[in-house]
Design a protein around this motif. Structure first.
Motif, PDB file in Angstrom:
ATOM      1  N   TYR A 167       0.797  -1.233   0.000  1.00 40.15           N
ATOM      2  CA  TYR A 167       0.000   0.000   0.000  1.00 40.15           C
ATOM      3  C   TYR A 167       0.832   1.287   0.000  1.00 40.15           C
ATOM      4  CZ  TYR A 167      -3.436  -3.465   1.349  1.00 40.15           C
ATOM      5  OH  TYR A 167      -4.237  -4.580   1.378  1.00 40.15           O
ATOM      6  N   LEU A 168       2.091   1.202   0.402  1.00 35.33           N
ATOM      7  CA  LEU A 168       2.939   2.391   0.481  1.00 35.33           C
ATOM      8  C   LEU A 168       4.015   2.338  -0.600  1.00 35.33           C
ATOM      9  CD1 LEU A 168       3.362   2.528   4.368  1.00 35.33           C
ATOM     10  CD2 LEU A 168       1.576   3.575   2.947  1.00 35.33           C
ATOM     11  N   ARG A 169       4.571   3.497  -0.952  1.00 28.59           N
ATOM     12  CA  ARG A 169       5.536   3.595  -2.050  1.00 28.59           C
ATOM     13  C   ARG A 169       6.771   4.392  -1.625  1.00 28.59           C
ATOM     14  NH1 ARG A 169       1.728   0.887  -3.179  1.00 28.59           N
ATOM     15  NH2 ARG A 169       0.420   0.940  -5.057  1.00 28.59           N
ATOM     16  N   GLN A 170       7.886   4.102  -2.290  1.00 32.68           N
ATOM     17  CA  GLN A 170       9.093   4.925  -2.180  1.00 32.68           C
ATOM     18  C   GLN A 170       9.629   5.122  -3.587  1.00 32.68           C
ATOM     19  OE1 GLN A 170      10.637   6.632   0.443  1.00 32.68           O
ATOM     20  NE2 GLN A 170      11.607   7.505  -1.375  1.00 32.68           N
ATOM     21  N   ARG A 171       9.442   6.298  -4.114  1.00 36.29           N
ATOM     22  CA  ARG A 171       9.789   6.580  -5.505  1.00 36.29           C
ATOM     23  C   ARG A 171      11.259   6.263  -5.784  1.00 36.29           C
ATOM     24  NH1 ARG A 171       7.181  11.258  -8.868  1.00 36.29           N
ATOM     25  NH2 ARG A 171       8.272  11.022 -10.869  1.00 36.29           N
ATOM     26  N   GLY A 172      11.491   5.489  -6.838  1.00 35.59           N
ATOM     27  CA  GLY A 172      12.845   5.178  -7.285  1.00 35.59           C
ATOM     28  C   GLY A 172      13.494   3.985  -6.612  1.00 35.59           C
ATOM     29  N   SER A 173      12.847   3.385  -5.613  1.00 34.73           N
ATOM     30  CA  SER A 173      13.455   2.252  -4.902  1.00 34.73           C
ATOM     31  C   SER A 173      12.977   0.926  -5.482  1.00 34.73           C
ATOM     32  CB  SER A 173      13.102   2.305  -3.415  1.00 34.73           C
ATOM     33  OG  SER A 173      13.579   1.137  -2.752  1.00 34.73           O
ATOM     34  N   PRO A 174      13.891  -0.036  -5.709  1.00 38.13           N
ATOM     35  CA  PRO A 174      13.474  -1.357  -6.180  1.00 38.13           C
ATOM     36  C   PRO A 174      12.747  -2.149  -5.100  1.00 38.13           C
ATOM     37  CG  PRO A 174      15.818  -1.351  -5.718  1.00 38.13           C
ATOM     38  CD  PRO A 174      15.360   0.070  -5.599  1.00 38.13           C
ATOM     39  N   GLU A 175      12.772  -1.661  -3.862  1.00 35.45           N
ATOM     40  CA  GLU A 175      12.016  -2.305  -2.795  1.00 35.45           C
ATOM     41  C   GLU A 175      10.557  -1.877  -2.804  1.00 35.45           C
ATOM     42  OE1 GLU A 175      13.319  -4.676  -0.943  1.00 35.45           O
ATOM     43  OE2 GLU A 175      15.202  -4.413  -2.022  1.00 35.45           O
ATOM     44  N   SER A 176      10.217  -0.926  -3.686  1.00 33.14           N
ATOM     45  CA  SER A 176       8.853  -0.421  -3.788  1.00 33.14           C
ATOM     46  C   SER A 176       8.353  -0.590  -5.210  1.00 33.14           C
ATOM     47  CB  SER A 176       8.825   1.067  -3.404  1.00 33.14           C
ATOM     48  OG  SER A 176       7.602   1.678  -3.771  1.00 33.14           O
ATOM     49  N   LYS A 177       7.031  -0.635  -5.346  1.00 31.30           N
ATOM     50  CA  LYS A 177       6.439  -0.595  -6.678  1.00 31.30           C
ATOM     51  C   LYS A 177       6.487   0.832  -7.205  1.00 31.30           C
ATOM     52  CE  LYS A 177       2.598  -2.333  -5.033  1.00 31.30           C
ATOM     53  NZ  LYS A 177       1.245  -2.926  -4.887  1.00 31.30           N
ATOM     54  N   PRO A 178       6.360   1.041  -8.539  1.00 35.68           N
ATOM     55  CA  PRO A 178       6.198   2.402  -9.054  1.00 35.68           C
ATOM     56  C   PRO A 178       5.037   3.090  -8.347  1.00 35.68           C
ATOM     57  CG  PRO A 178       6.562   0.868 -10.856  1.00 35.68           C
ATOM     58  CD  PRO A 178       6.387   0.032  -9.621  1.00 35.68           C
ATOM     59  N   VAL A 179       5.164   4.378  -8.141  1.00 31.87           N
ATOM     60  CA  VAL A 179       4.191   5.121  -7.341  1.00 31.87           C
ATOM     61  C   VAL A 179       2.765   4.926  -7.842  1.00 31.87           C
ATOM     62  CG1 VAL A 179       3.527   7.418  -6.548  1.00 31.87           C
ATOM     63  CG2 VAL A 179       5.938   6.815  -6.701  1.00 31.87           C
ATOM     64  N   GLY A 180       2.584   4.852  -9.156  1.00 28.70           N
ATOM     65  CA  GLY A 180       1.252   4.747  -9.709  1.00 28.70           C
ATOM     66  C   GLY A 180       0.735   3.340  -9.889  1.00 28.70           C
ATOM     67  N   SER A 181       1.495   2.328  -9.444  1.00 36.52           N
ATOM     68  CA  SER A 181       1.050   0.940  -9.596  1.00 36.52           C
ATOM     69  C   SER A 181      -0.153   0.652  -8.686  1.00 36.52           C
ATOM     70  CB  SER A 181       2.173  -0.032  -9.243  1.00 36.52           C
ATOM     71  OG  SER A 181       3.223   0.060 -10.175  1.00 36.52           O
ATOM     72  N   ALA A 182      -1.023  -0.223  -9.173  1.00 35.92           N
ATOM     73  CA  ALA A 182      -2.177  -0.617  -8.366  1.00 35.92           C
ATOM     74  C   ALA A 182      -1.715  -1.384  -7.139  1.00 35.92           C
ATOM     75  CB  ALA A 182      -3.105  -1.501  -9.194  1.00 35.92           C
ATOM     76  N   HIS A 183      -2.508  -1.326  -6.072  1.00 34.38           N
ATOM     77  CA  HIS A 183      -2.171  -2.053  -4.855  1.00 34.38           C
ATOM     78  C   HIS A 183      -2.089  -3.542  -5.117  1.00 34.38           C
ATOM     79  CE1 HIS A 183      -2.304   1.542  -2.603  1.00 34.38           C
ATOM     80  NE2 HIS A 183      -3.613   1.618  -2.398  1.00 34.38           N
ATOM     81  N   THR A 184      -2.809  -4.050  -6.095  1.00 38.91           N
ATOM     82  CA  THR A 184      -2.804  -5.492  -6.372  1.00 38.91           C
ATOM     83  C   THR A 184      -1.650  -5.946  -7.254  1.00 38.91           C
ATOM     84  OG1 THR A 184      -4.317  -5.086  -8.213  1.00 38.91           O
ATOM     85  CG2 THR A 184      -5.308  -5.703  -6.098  1.00 38.91           C
ATOM     86  N   ALA A 185      -0.876  -4.993  -7.813  1.00 39.42           N
ATOM     87  CA  ALA A 185       0.265  -5.362  -8.654  1.00 39.42           C
ATOM     88  C   ALA A 185       1.296  -6.100  -7.823  1.00 39.42           C
ATOM     89  CB  ALA A 185       0.871  -4.107  -9.292  1.00 39.42           C
ATOM     90  N   THR A 186       1.700  -7.283  -8.281  1.00 38.58           N
ATOM     91  CA  THR A 186       2.584  -8.155  -7.489  1.00 38.58           C
ATOM     92  C   THR A 186       3.906  -8.391  -8.210  1.00 38.58           C
ATOM     93  OG1 THR A 186       0.619  -9.282  -6.658  1.00 38.58           O
ATOM     94  CG2 THR A 186       2.741 -10.365  -6.295  1.00 38.58           C
ATOM     95  N   GLY A 187       5.007  -8.360  -7.470  1.00 39.79           N
ATOM     96  CA  GLY A 187       6.307  -8.645  -8.054  1.00 39.79           C
ATOM     97  C   GLY A 187       6.789  -7.599  -9.024  1.00 39.79           C
ATOM     98  N   VAL A 188       6.358  -6.339  -8.829  1.00 45.50           N
ATOM     99  CA  VAL A 188       6.732  -5.247  -9.722  1.00 45.50           C
ATOM    100  C   VAL A 188       7.684  -4.315  -8.988  1.00 45.50           C
ATOM    101  CG1 VAL A 188       5.898  -3.302 -11.086  1.00 45.50           C
ATOM    102  CG2 VAL A 188       4.508  -5.374 -10.886  1.00 45.50           C
ATOM    103  N   GLU A 189       8.810  -4.005  -9.610  1.00 48.15           N
ATOM    104  CA  GLU A 189       9.797  -3.123  -8.991  1.00 48.15           C
ATOM    105  C   GLU A 189       9.606  -1.688  -9.421  1.00 48.15           C
ATOM    106  OE1 GLU A 189      13.542  -4.659 -10.148  1.00 48.15           O
ATOM    107  OE2 GLU A 189      13.605  -6.169  -8.556  1.00 48.15           O
TER     108      GLU A 189
END
Length: 235
Positions: free
Chosen positions: A212-234
């Protein structure tokens, strides 16, 4: 701890930039270890003074079982965390987390997906192309090394722990105990379990919060605009 992403062409830069993550954390580790040794030395000498004993020098403290057990008990819990995470994420998933593989990829995956055997590429590690025990070992080498370091550091913790425990017993004019007895003691298990629970909590929190939370530019986070259900996305 990150999910899988698409490989992109490698762009080489300077040595410092290309290895900045390892260098930064390695330097931070050494600085924190130094800080721990200084603080631990001061605390240890305070204990000796309170007991009417002579303080020791910093060099002697670095060689002491008291310092060694404090270091090794932290190391073993960290490597246990990564050992469990590396093996656990082969079969366990979390919908929406970048720390999880995609839901349909549960398991060890096919040779084509893993680029092993006949599907290895020219730039694949040599053992990935092998079709014998070398591929089986190499395909699990990360988890095996993490698990091996955990066992070694946990063993070191038990050895230095009993030495530190017995030293304290002798200062209090009490009977020291053997290594086997120490393995069953509350001191050993308290040192181990208090570290394990914190590491497992940190992993669980990272897995679910990254849904549910994001960190822009980090591979530990999904892209800021990715859906909460997106899985395995860097990111």
């Amino acid at each position: 701890m990150s999910g899988k992403g698409q490989e992109e062409p490698e762009q080489r830069g300077s040595f410092w930039r290309d290895n900045s993550l390892t260098l930064a954390f390695g330097t931070a580790f050494l600085l924190v270890l130094l800080g721990q040794s200084l603080a631990g030395h001061a605390e240890f000498n305070d204990q000796l003074t309170d007991e009417g004993l002579q303080p020791i020098g910093w060099g002697d403290y670095l060689m002491s079982s008291d310092f060694a057990v404090d270091v090794t008990e932290n190391w073993q819990s960290e490597f246990l965390q990564f050992f469990l995470f590396v093996f656990g994420t082969v079969w366990l998933v979390q919908r929406g987390s970048p720390e999880s593989k995609e839901l349909h990829k549960v398991g060890t995956e096919s040779d084509r997906e893993q680029r092993t055997g006949d599907h290895a590429r020219e730039d694949s590690p040599r053992w990935a192309a092998a079709k014998d025990w070398r591929q089986r070992v190499y395909s699990r080498s990360l988890g095996l090394v993490m698990g091996g370091v955990f066992l070694l550091s946990w063993t070191a913790q038990s050895i230095t722990g009993v030495a530190a425990y017995d030293e304290q017993q002798l200062r209090q004019l009490q009977q020291p105990i053997g290594w086997g007895e120490y393995l069953a003691s509350p001191d050993f298990w308290n040192r181990s379990l208090q570290n394990w629970q914190s590491e497992l909590l940190a992993v669980a929190a990272m897995v679910i919060l990254s849904v549910y939370l994001r960190q822009r530019g980090s591979p530990e986070s999904k892209p800021v605009g990715s859906a909460h259900t997106a899985t395995g996305v860097e990111g």
